[in-house]
Every structure is written in C-alpha cells, then in structure tokens.
Design a protein around this motif. Structure first.
Motif, PDB file in Angstrom:
ATOM      1  N   GLN A  79      76.371 124.883 -81.576  1.00 17.61           N
ATOM      2  CA  GLN A  79      76.852 123.518 -81.319  1.00 17.61           C
ATOM      3  C   GLN A  79      75.589 122.680 -81.235  1.00 17.61           C
ATOM      4  O   GLN A  79      74.617 123.046 -80.573  1.00 17.61           O
ATOM      5  CB  GLN A  79      77.724 123.451 -80.062  1.00 17.61           C
ATOM      6  N   ILE A  96      76.388 133.519 -77.533  1.00 16.32           N
ATOM      7  CA  ILE A  96      75.452 133.192 -76.444  1.00 16.32           C
ATOM      8  C   ILE A  96      76.047 132.027 -75.666  1.00 16.32           C
ATOM      9  O   ILE A  96      76.373 130.992 -76.263  1.00 16.32           O
ATOM     10  CB  ILE A  96      74.072 132.757 -77.001  1.00 16.32           C
ATOM     11  N   GLY A  97      76.159 132.165 -74.340  1.00 19.57           N
ATOM     12  CA  GLY A  97      76.810 131.130 -73.522  1.00 19.57           C
ATOM     13  C   GLY A  97      78.311 131.367 -73.570  1.00 19.57           C
ATOM     14  O   GLY A  97      78.774 132.510 -73.484  1.00 19.57           O
ATOM     15  N   GLY A  98      79.076 130.283 -73.689  1.00 21.81           N
ATOM     16  CA  GLY A  98      80.533 130.436 -73.874  1.00 21.81           C
ATOM     17  C   GLY A  98      81.259 131.047 -72.696  1.00 21.81           C
ATOM     18  O   GLY A  98      82.319 131.673 -72.869  1.00 21.81           O
ATOM     19  N   GLY A  99      80.743 130.832 -71.469  1.00 17.65           N
ATOM     20  CA  GLY A  99      81.309 131.481 -70.285  1.00 17.65           C
ATOM     21  C   GLY A  99      82.731 131.098 -69.933  1.00 17.65           C
ATOM     22  O   GLY A  99      83.361 131.741 -69.093  1.00 17.65           O
ATOM     23  N   SER A 104      76.434 126.806 -76.232  1.00 15.03           N
ATOM     24  CA  SER A 104      75.607 126.540 -75.052  1.00 15.03           C
ATOM     25  C   SER A 104      75.912 125.185 -74.433  1.00 15.03           C
ATOM     26  O   SER A 104      76.576 124.342 -75.019  1.00 15.03           O
ATOM     27  CB  SER A 104      74.136 126.550 -75.464  1.00 15.03           C
ATOM     28  N   VAL A 114      80.332 131.058 -63.949  1.00 12.24           N
ATOM     29  CA  VAL A 114      81.137 130.298 -64.928  1.00 12.24           C
ATOM     30  C   VAL A 114      82.300 131.172 -65.394  1.00 12.24           C
ATOM     31  O   VAL A 114      83.444 130.703 -65.513  1.00 12.24           O
ATOM     32  CB  VAL A 114      80.273 129.836 -66.124  1.00 12.24           C
ATOM     33  N   VAL A 121      80.955 117.313 -69.025  1.00 14.12           N
ATOM     34  CA  VAL A 121      82.202 117.996 -69.385  1.00 14.12           C
ATOM     35  C   VAL A 121      81.896 119.083 -70.426  1.00 14.12           C
ATOM     36  O   VAL A 121      81.289 118.819 -71.462  1.00 14.12           O
ATOM     37  CB  VAL A 121      83.222 116.998 -69.981  1.00 14.12           C
ATOM     38  N   GLU A 126      76.265 135.610 -71.234  1.00 13.53           N
ATOM     39  CA  GLU A 126      76.337 134.375 -70.427  1.00 13.53           C
ATOM     40  C   GLU A 126      75.345 134.523 -69.267  1.00 13.53           C
ATOM     41  O   GLU A 126      75.345 135.540 -68.578  1.00 13.53           O
ATOM     42  CB  GLU A 126      77.776 134.177 -69.926  1.00 13.53           C
ATOM     43  N   PRO A 180      68.452 126.185 -68.480  1.00  9.34           N
ATOM     44  CA  PRO A 180      68.289 127.466 -69.185  1.00  9.34           C
ATOM     45  C   PRO A 180      68.641 127.398 -70.673  1.00  9.34           C
ATOM     46  O   PRO A 180      68.346 128.322 -71.432  1.00  9.34           O
ATOM     47  CB  PRO A 180      69.257 128.407 -68.448  1.00  9.34           C
ATOM     48  N   ALA A 181      69.256 126.294 -71.103  1.00  9.19           N
ATOM     49  CA  ALA A 181      69.656 126.177 -72.518  1.00  9.19           C
ATOM     50  C   ALA A 181      68.561 125.564 -73.392  1.00  9.19           C
ATOM     51  O   ALA A 181      68.681 125.584 -74.616  1.00  9.19           O
ATOM     52  CB  ALA A 181      70.941 125.359 -72.636  1.00  9.19           C
ATOM     53  N   GLY A 194      73.286 137.686 -68.562  1.00  6.10           N
ATOM     54  CA  GLY A 194      71.837 137.623 -68.748  1.00  6.10           C
ATOM     55  C   GLY A 194      71.464 136.452 -69.632  1.00  6.10           C
ATOM     56  O   GLY A 194      72.318 135.687 -70.087  1.00  6.10           O
ATOM     57  N   GLN A 204      73.411 126.099 -61.908  1.00  2.00           N
ATOM     58  CA  GLN A 204      73.926 124.757 -62.164  1.00  2.00           C
ATOM     59  C   GLN A 204      75.011 124.359 -61.156  1.00  2.00           C
ATOM     60  O   GLN A 204      75.543 125.209 -60.441  1.00  2.00           O
ATOM     61  CB  GLN A 204      74.490 124.680 -63.591  1.00  2.00           C
ATOM     62  N   GLY A 224      70.499 134.736 -72.900  1.00  2.00           N
ATOM     63  CA  GLY A 224      70.748 134.970 -74.319  1.00  2.00           C
ATOM     64  C   GLY A 224      69.464 135.008 -75.142  1.00  2.00           C
ATOM     65  O   GLY A 224      69.411 135.699 -76.170  1.00  2.00           O
ATOM     66  N   ILE A 225      68.451 134.301 -74.708  1.00  3.61           N
ATOM     67  CA  ILE A 225      67.185 134.266 -75.457  1.00  3.61           C
ATOM     68  C   ILE A 225      66.560 135.663 -75.436  1.00  3.61           C
ATOM     69  O   ILE A 225      66.132 136.196 -76.463  1.00  3.61           O
ATOM     70  CB  ILE A 225      66.223 133.216 -74.847  1.00  3.61           C
TER      71      ILE A 225
HETATM   72  N1  SAM Z   1      81.548 124.071 -75.145  1.00  5.30           N
HETATM   73  C1  SAM Z   1      80.552 123.691 -74.261  1.00  5.30           C
HETATM   74  C2  SAM Z   1      79.815 122.420 -74.580  1.00  5.30           C
HETATM   75  O1  SAM Z   1      79.432 122.175 -75.731  1.00  5.30           O
HETATM   76  O2  SAM Z   1      79.668 121.637 -73.662  1.00  5.30           O
HETATM   77  C3  SAM Z   1      79.658 124.811 -73.854  1.00  5.30           C
HETATM   78  C4  SAM Z   1      80.478 125.754 -73.041  1.00  5.30           C
HETATM   79  S1  SAM Z   1      79.845 127.105 -72.210  1.00  5.30           S
HETATM   80  C5  SAM Z   1      80.515 126.764 -70.587  1.00  5.30           C
HETATM   81  C6  SAM Z   1      78.095 126.898 -72.048  1.00  5.30           C
HETATM   82  C7  SAM Z   1      77.455 128.036 -71.253  1.00  5.30           C
HETATM   83  O3  SAM Z   1      76.128 128.290 -71.721  1.00  5.30           O
HETATM   84  C8  SAM Z   1      77.317 127.782 -69.746  1.00  5.30           C
HETATM   85  O4  SAM Z   1      78.265 128.554 -69.063  1.00  5.30           O
HETATM   86  C9  SAM Z   1      75.879 128.185 -69.433  1.00  5.30           C
HETATM   87  O5  SAM Z   1      75.762 128.909 -68.232  1.00  5.30           O
HETATM   88  C10 SAM Z   1      75.513 129.006 -70.663  1.00  5.30           C
HETATM   89  N2  SAM Z   1      74.068 129.123 -70.929  1.00  5.30           N
HETATM   90  C11 SAM Z   1      73.124 128.144 -70.873  1.00  5.30           C
HETATM   91  N3  SAM Z   1      71.914 128.644 -71.183  1.00  5.30           N
HETATM   92  C12 SAM Z   1      72.086 129.971 -71.460  1.00  5.30           C
HETATM   93  C13 SAM Z   1      71.210 131.031 -71.836  1.00  5.30           C
HETATM   94  N4  SAM Z   1      69.896 130.827 -71.996  1.00  5.30           N
HETATM   95  N5  SAM Z   1      71.747 132.266 -72.045  1.00  5.30           N
HETATM   96  C14 SAM Z   1      73.087 132.489 -71.879  1.00  5.30           C
HETATM   97  N6  SAM Z   1      73.948 131.528 -71.504  1.00  5.30           N
HETATM   98  C15 SAM Z   1      73.467 130.284 -71.305  1.00  5.30           C
END
Ligand code: SAM
Length: 275
Positions: free
Chosen positions: A188, A82-85, A156, A111, A51, A106, A162-163, A136, A31, A138-139
């Motif tokens: 979320q 899962i995610g939350g980087g 996510s 990130v 954002v 993540e 990827p989400a 890696g 991304q 999360g799925i």
């Molecule tokens: N709080 C935020 C929002 O609602 O906008 C989300 C924050 S966090 C930065 C989201 C993270 O999900 C990203 O860093 C992204 O790389 C990660 N992400 C997306 N798809 C993913 C997947 N399949 N497995 C793991 N992480 C994933």
C-alpha cells in the motif's frame, strides 16, 4: 451530546467521523490503539490517530491489495503478509485456491488480539487452515528468509514508527531476495493527492530493482482523499497482460476482471509522475 473523532491529515486538512461509542482504547508498546463505533462507517480500527480500516469499506482495500497480485501470479503457493494485523488481507489471500500457506508477520500482537475481539469480520482470516502468524518485525523476517515466497504483500501503517523501514530502498532489495525467481511484491503506497512525492520515489526505487513495476489505485472512502495507491514490483509476470478469463472466480465485492485491468489506468496528473 455529539461525539466526533477527527483524523488530522496535515495542518490544513482533516476528516471527522461522528462516534456512536468508543469501544476500546490501549497504549501498546508500539502505538496508541483504539476501536471506535462510528455512525457512518461502523467499527473502525484507529492506530496513532489514523484510521486503518472500517467494517463498512474494508473490503475494497483488502481485495485490491490481495487479488490483483494473486491473479497476476499463475501459481501463488507461498504468500507473506507484513503488517495486516486486523486480518482482512489474510482473509482475502486465503480465499485463493492455489495458496498453500499464508504467513502474516505483525509487529504488534495487540492489534491482532483486539481485532479478533472487535473486528471478527476481518479477523476470521486468522482462522484459515493455511494461515500462520508470526509476531515480529517484518523487516527482520524478510531479511532472514531468502528465495521463499511467490508473493509478498506489505499491508502496513503509514511510514512512521516501526513502518518507516518498510518504505525504504534497502527493504525493497531484501524483498526481492526473499521472493522466488518469478515472485511478486505489492505494498500500500498512500494517497496520490497528499503523498505524490512519496509514491514517485517508491515507484523509482522499485523499478530500479524489479523488471515490471506498476502502480494501481482504488477509491476507499475512509482514507484521506479517497483515492489510494498500491505499487507492485514483479520479477516476471505483468498484471496488465493477465487475460480476463484467467482470473479466478471466487467471491469478491469490489474486485472483478474488469477492475483488474482498469485499476492501472492513471489520470494524467499521476501518469506524469511515474515515468
Ligand atoms: N490497511 C491499513 C492502512 O493502510 O492503514 C494497514 C492495516 S494494518 C492494521 C497495519 C499494521 O502494520 C499495524 O498493525 C502495525 O502494527 C503493522 N506494522 C507496522 N510496522 C511493522 C513492521 N515493521 N513489521 C510488521 N508489522 C508492522
């Protein structure tokens, strides 16, 4: 000269922030990543023009995605994020005294690295002694770990790239299998104003799998429309029957025992969508 960043929600609605300074920009393998220092909300993490979080209002989202399910489960020892980087959810999860291990998966290691440098208030979550980080998808991780977690949190990006799979029925089934027999899942689930159809679909999918399904919300100024939803699926415990005195007393800025109950109250226009 005035600099502005505009997040475009759709063809007819966008939100603009006055920018003090562009701190960082990178195209990662997954991304477009930017960190902006904005006048109204301080430092902001922006992925693909959307954002993700800001240092001024991040606590609302991170406390609500973590503490509502954590205080619904009587013994949340093993938690998966899962995610939350950015680290904010991990920071909140590791505040809970019963959490023995919190694993964050993540997909984009950049990130995490960039959040460590520019968002230390959130990324301090990575330094908790009981935190584990896996880079890696999360799925895939959820599919490979059966009957393991007390709580799975999906923090996510929006359902793009990827989400996308993190919002699918197949993934929710896989989450159900990765949870222990009394486990809880929360994700979320976007804006009730702009994505009501998506939330209604998610609610229907989750309620077809989990005996207890609840949607709750909070007002988060940097998310479009401010009102933001979370959807929870539980194998056993109902967040609505948690006694206020059973909610643990640790430091929060938004979440309280009264909020734990109030966040499930739905305005009528939404109530009608979740039946
Ligand atoms: N709080 C935020 C929002 O609602 O906008 C989300 C924050 S966090 C930065 C989201 C993270 O999900 C990203 O860093 C992204 O790389 C990660 N992400 C997306 N798809 C993913 C997947 N399949 N497995 C793991 N992480 C994933």
């Amino acid at each position: 000269m005035e600099l502005w960043f505009t997040e475009k929600q759709n063809d007819n609605f966008s939100v603009s922030y006055r920018v003090r300074e562009t701190l960082y920009v990178e195209k990662t393998p997954f991304q477009h990543l930017a960190v902006l220092d904005t006048v109204p909300f301080g430092r902001m993490l922006v992925l693909d023009g959307i954002v993700q979080t800001s240092v001024v209002d991040e606590y609302i989202y991170h406390e609500m995605i973590a503490h509502v399910p954590l205080n619904t489960h009587p013994d949340p020892k093993r938690v998966l994020i899962i995610g939350g980087g950015d680290g904010g959810t991990l920071r909140e999860v590791t505040k809970h005294p019963k959490v023995e291990k919190a694993t964050l998966v993540e997909i984009d290691e950049r990130v995490i690295a960039v959040s460590r440098k520019f968002l230390p208030e959130l990324a301090c979550g990575f330094d908790a002694a009981n935190a584990e980080v896996v880079i890696g998808d999360g799925i895939k991780y959820v599919a490979e770990n059966k009957n393991t977690f007390d709580l799975i949190i999906v923090d996510s990006t929006d359902p793009v790239g990827p989400a996308v799979g993190l919002f699918s029925l197949e993934f929710y089934r896989s989450v159900h299998e990765a949870l222990r027999e009394d486990g809880i899942f929360v994700a979320q689930t976007e804006s009730p104003y702009f994505m009501a159809d998506l939330i209604a679909r998610i609610y229907k999918d989750i309620s077809g799998i989990f005996p207890v399904t609840r949607t709750y919300w909070a007002c988060i100024p940097t998310y479009p429309g401010s009102m933001w939803s979370f959807t929870l699926g539980s194998k056993k415990y109902d967040p609505l029957t948690v006694a206020p005195e059973a909610i643990l007393d640790y430091e929060t800025r938004y979440y309280t025992p009264a909020i734990h109950r109030a966040c499930f109250a739905m305005p009528r226009f939404l109530e009608e969508r979740f039946k």
